[in-house]
Scaffold this motif. Structure first.
Motif, PDB file in Angstrom:
ATOM      1  N   MET A   1       0.898  -1.255   0.007  1.00 25.45           N
ATOM      2  CA  MET A   1      -0.058   0.119  -0.117  1.00 25.45           C
ATOM      3  C   MET A   1       1.033   1.020   0.210  1.00 25.45           C
ATOM      4  O   MET A   1       1.817   1.187   0.567  1.00 25.45           O
ATOM      5  CB  MET A   1      -1.025  -0.020   1.427  1.00 25.45           C
ATOM      6  CG  MET A   1      -1.822   1.010   1.314  1.00 25.45           C
ATOM      7  SD  MET A   1      -3.311   0.749   2.165  1.00 25.45           S
ATOM      8  CE  MET A   1      -2.926   1.458   3.784  1.00 25.45           C
TER       9      MET A   1
ATOM     10  N   ASP B   1       0.748   5.821  -0.373  1.00 25.11           N
ATOM     11  CA  ASP B   1       0.334   6.701   0.735  1.00 25.11           C
ATOM     12  C   ASP B   1      -1.207   6.936   0.500  1.00 25.11           C
ATOM     13  O   ASP B   1      -1.589   6.802  -0.568  1.00 25.11           O
ATOM     14  CB  ASP B   1       0.947   8.304   0.161  1.00 25.11           C
ATOM     15  CG  ASP B   1       2.390   8.011   0.588  1.00 25.11           C
ATOM     16  OD1 ASP B   1       2.935   7.641   1.671  1.00 25.11           O
ATOM     17  OD2 ASP B   1       3.133   8.642  -0.163  1.00 25.11           O
ATOM     18  N   LEU B   2      -2.055   7.263   1.542  1.00 22.12           N
ATOM     19  CA  LEU B   2      -3.446   7.498   1.485  1.00 22.12           C
ATOM     20  C   LEU B   2      -3.453   9.041   1.236  1.00 22.12           C
ATOM     21  O   LEU B   2      -2.983   9.954   1.856  1.00 22.12           O
ATOM     22  CB  LEU B   2      -3.976   6.873   2.763  1.00 22.12           C
ATOM     23  CG  LEU B   2      -3.937   5.543   3.066  1.00 22.12           C
ATOM     24  CD1 LEU B   2      -4.459   5.119   4.218  1.00 22.12           C
ATOM     25  CD2 LEU B   2      -4.505   4.585   1.788  1.00 22.12           C
TER      26      LEU B   2
ATOM     27  N   ASP C   1      -5.460   5.190  -2.387  1.00 21.12           N
ATOM     28  CA  ASP C   1      -4.205   4.840  -2.342  1.00 21.12           C
ATOM     29  C   ASP C   1      -3.145   4.947  -3.486  1.00 21.12           C
ATOM     30  O   ASP C   1      -3.391   4.820  -4.527  1.00 21.12           O
ATOM     31  CB  ASP C   1      -4.171   3.230  -2.425  1.00 21.12           C
ATOM     32  CG  ASP C   1      -2.819   2.453  -2.014  1.00 21.12           C
ATOM     33  OD1 ASP C   1      -1.829   3.221  -1.938  1.00 21.12           O
ATOM     34  OD2 ASP C   1      -2.846   1.276  -2.103  1.00 21.12           O
TER      35      ASP C   1
ATOM     36  N   THR D   1     -15.141   0.510   3.006  1.00 20.44           N
ATOM     37  CA  THR D   1     -13.701   0.293   2.603  1.00 20.44           C
ATOM     38  C   THR D   1     -13.777  -0.792   1.791  1.00 20.44           C
ATOM     39  O   THR D   1     -14.392  -1.887   1.969  1.00 20.44           O
ATOM     40  CB  THR D   1     -13.121   0.086   4.046  1.00 20.44           C
ATOM     41  OG1 THR D   1     -13.337   1.202   4.958  1.00 20.44           O
ATOM     42  CG2 THR D   1     -11.510  -0.103   3.822  1.00 20.44           C
TER      43      THR D   1
ATOM     44  N   ASP E   1     -10.136  -5.398   0.447  1.00 18.01           N
ATOM     45  CA  ASP E   1      -8.534  -5.614   0.456  1.00 18.01           C
ATOM     46  C   ASP E   1      -7.815  -4.604   1.134  1.00 18.01           C
ATOM     47  O   ASP E   1      -6.447  -4.725   1.532  1.00 18.01           O
ATOM     48  CB  ASP E   1      -8.072  -5.763  -0.918  1.00 18.01           C
ATOM     49  CG  ASP E   1      -8.579  -6.920  -1.749  1.00 18.01           C
ATOM     50  OD1 ASP E   1      -9.040  -7.665  -1.155  1.00 18.01           O
ATOM     51  OD2 ASP E   1      -8.527  -6.682  -2.993  1.00 18.01           O
ATOM     52  N   HIS E   2      -8.466  -3.828   1.957  1.00 18.70           N
ATOM     53  CA  HIS E   2      -7.662  -2.438   2.723  1.00 18.70           C
ATOM     54  C   HIS E   2      -8.339  -2.144   3.879  1.00 18.70           C
ATOM     55  O   HIS E   2      -8.271  -1.128   4.507  1.00 18.70           O
ATOM     56  CB  HIS E   2      -7.907  -1.210   1.652  1.00 18.70           C
ATOM     57  CG  HIS E   2      -7.087  -1.417   0.557  1.00 18.70           C
ATOM     58  ND1 HIS E   2      -5.854  -1.330   0.191  1.00 18.70           N
ATOM     59  CD2 HIS E   2      -7.427  -1.844  -0.771  1.00 18.70           C
ATOM     60  CE1 HIS E   2      -5.329  -1.520  -1.075  1.00 18.70           C
ATOM     61  NE2 HIS E   2      -6.222  -1.794  -1.648  1.00 18.70           N
ATOM     62  N   THR E   3      -9.009  -3.242   4.511  1.00 21.65           N
ATOM     63  CA  THR E   3      -9.675  -3.136   5.945  1.00 21.65           C
ATOM     64  C   THR E   3      -8.574  -2.950   6.984  1.00 21.65           C
ATOM     65  O   THR E   3      -7.487  -3.430   6.558  1.00 21.65           O
ATOM     66  CB  THR E   3     -10.741  -4.092   6.193  1.00 21.65           C
ATOM     67  OG1 THR E   3     -10.144  -5.361   6.084  1.00 21.65           O
ATOM     68  CG2 THR E   3     -11.946  -4.079   5.321  1.00 21.65           C
ATOM     69  N   LYS E   4      -8.840  -2.332   7.976  1.00 25.58           N
ATOM     70  CA  LYS E   4      -8.059  -2.381   9.325  1.00 25.58           C
ATOM     71  C   LYS E   4      -6.538  -1.835   9.053  1.00 25.58           C
ATOM     72  O   LYS E   4      -5.728  -2.100   9.720  1.00 25.58           O
ATOM     73  CB  LYS E   4      -7.747  -3.768   9.781  1.00 25.58           C
ATOM     74  CG  LYS E   4      -9.033  -4.547  10.028  1.00 25.58           C
ATOM     75  CD  LYS E   4      -9.156  -5.526  11.457  1.00 25.58           C
ATOM     76  CE  LYS E   4     -10.174  -6.175  11.332  1.00 25.58           C
ATOM     77  NZ  LYS E   4     -11.278  -5.508  11.650  1.00 25.58           N
ATOM     78  N   ARG E   5      -6.797  -0.266   8.048  1.00 24.72           N
ATOM     79  CA  ARG E   5      -5.603   0.235   7.684  1.00 24.72           C
ATOM     80  C   ARG E   5      -5.681   1.641   8.236  1.00 24.72           C
ATOM     81  O   ARG E   5      -4.935   2.529   7.668  1.00 24.72           O
ATOM     82  CB  ARG E   5      -5.301  -0.066   6.287  1.00 24.72           C
ATOM     83  CG  ARG E   5      -4.889  -1.424   5.987  1.00 24.72           C
ATOM     84  CD  ARG E   5      -4.351  -1.599   4.641  1.00 24.72           C
ATOM     85  NE  ARG E   5      -3.846  -2.828   4.285  1.00 24.72           N
ATOM     86  CZ  ARG E   5      -3.728  -3.326   3.227  1.00 24.72           C
ATOM     87  NH1 ARG E   5      -3.456  -2.599   2.225  1.00 24.72           N
ATOM     88  NH2 ARG E   5      -3.589  -4.552   3.059  1.00 24.72           N
ATOM     89  N   GLY E   6      -7.011   1.922   8.905  1.00 30.35           N
ATOM     90  CA  GLY E   6      -7.112   3.402   9.314  1.00 30.35           C
ATOM     91  C   GLY E   6      -7.895   4.302   8.313  1.00 30.35           C
ATOM     92  O   GLY E   6      -8.186   5.418   8.566  1.00 30.35           O
ATOM     93  N   ILE E   7      -8.434   3.600   7.159  1.00 30.53           N
ATOM     94  CA  ILE E   7      -9.158   4.200   6.056  1.00 30.53           C
ATOM     95  C   ILE E   7     -10.505   4.792   6.746  1.00 30.53           C
ATOM     96  O   ILE E   7     -10.892   5.958   6.498  1.00 30.53           O
ATOM     97  CB  ILE E   7      -9.241   3.489   5.062  1.00 30.53           C
ATOM     98  CG1 ILE E   7      -7.854   3.350   4.383  1.00 30.53           C
ATOM     99  CG2 ILE E   7     -10.191   4.104   3.868  1.00 30.53           C
ATOM    100  CD1 ILE E   7      -7.949   1.946   3.340  1.00 30.53           C
TER     101      ILE E   7
END
Length: 180
Positions: A1, A3-4, A62, A110, A113-119
């Motif tokens: 991943m 940068d968000l 992302d 969300t 594939d991108h859960t639990k990453r602060g999104i």
């Protein structure tokens, strides 16, 4: 991943947002809803483009290698509609009064594939701050069963449990609230 990047959603993002919502509903509700309830969820959930036009809906991208991929979306509203997409019954564009009404947290999704990453927290915080800046002191939302544990960790409490009956079978939801 990579940068968000958080930005206000634009009309040109609608197709990507709709695709992300469909995938999130189909995959992230498993274990919380039956297959029939997941299918029925599409009648009550989805994109409310009023949020994009009101500039209260966010997209999280992302950014990696010069490419942007949508990994989350959600927002808040100063309007009476509690939940649902353009196609959902019971919508109301009536403006809320910040001195007596609670702003709405709306359409939080969300990418699976991108859960639990602060999104989700990033979007929720942006919505809470924007609502507070407009004079609201409390928020409410219609939370899915899959979302309840996350929202509890973010300081929301369950006010009531009920069912969405827009689809072929009832889908359980909770009204959750938070004072800001």
């Amino acid at each position: 991943m990579g940068d968000l990047k958080l930005s206000l959603a634009k009309p040109t993002d609608i197709d990507a947002i709709s695709a992300l919502m469909r995938r999130a509903i189909r995959e992230l509700q498993r274990g919380y809803l039956t297959e029939a309830q997941i299918e029925a969820s599409f009648a009550g959930m989805g994109l409310d483009t009023q949020l994009i036009h009101d500039q209260t809906y966010f997209a999280v991208w992302d950014v990696e290698g010069g490419r942007e991929t949508l990994v989350g979306c959600g927002g808040w509203s100063r309007r009476a509609t509690l939940y649902g997409g353009n196609h959902s019954a019971g919508r109301s564009a009536v403006l809320l009064d910040p001195t007596k009404d609670r702003a709405r947290i709306r359409a939080m999704y969300t990418h699976p594939d991108h859960t639990k990453r602060g999104i989700g927290r990033m979007i929720l915080k942006a919505g809470e701050n924007a609502a507070k800046d407009e004079g609201f002191s409390a928020l409410e939302m219609a939370a899915t069963m899959a979302g309840v544990p996350f929202y509890k960790r973010c300081g929301y409490t369950v006010e009531s449990e009920w069912e969405d009956t827009n689809g072929s079978v009832p889908v359980p939801l909770c009204t959750m609230v938070k004072w800001i």
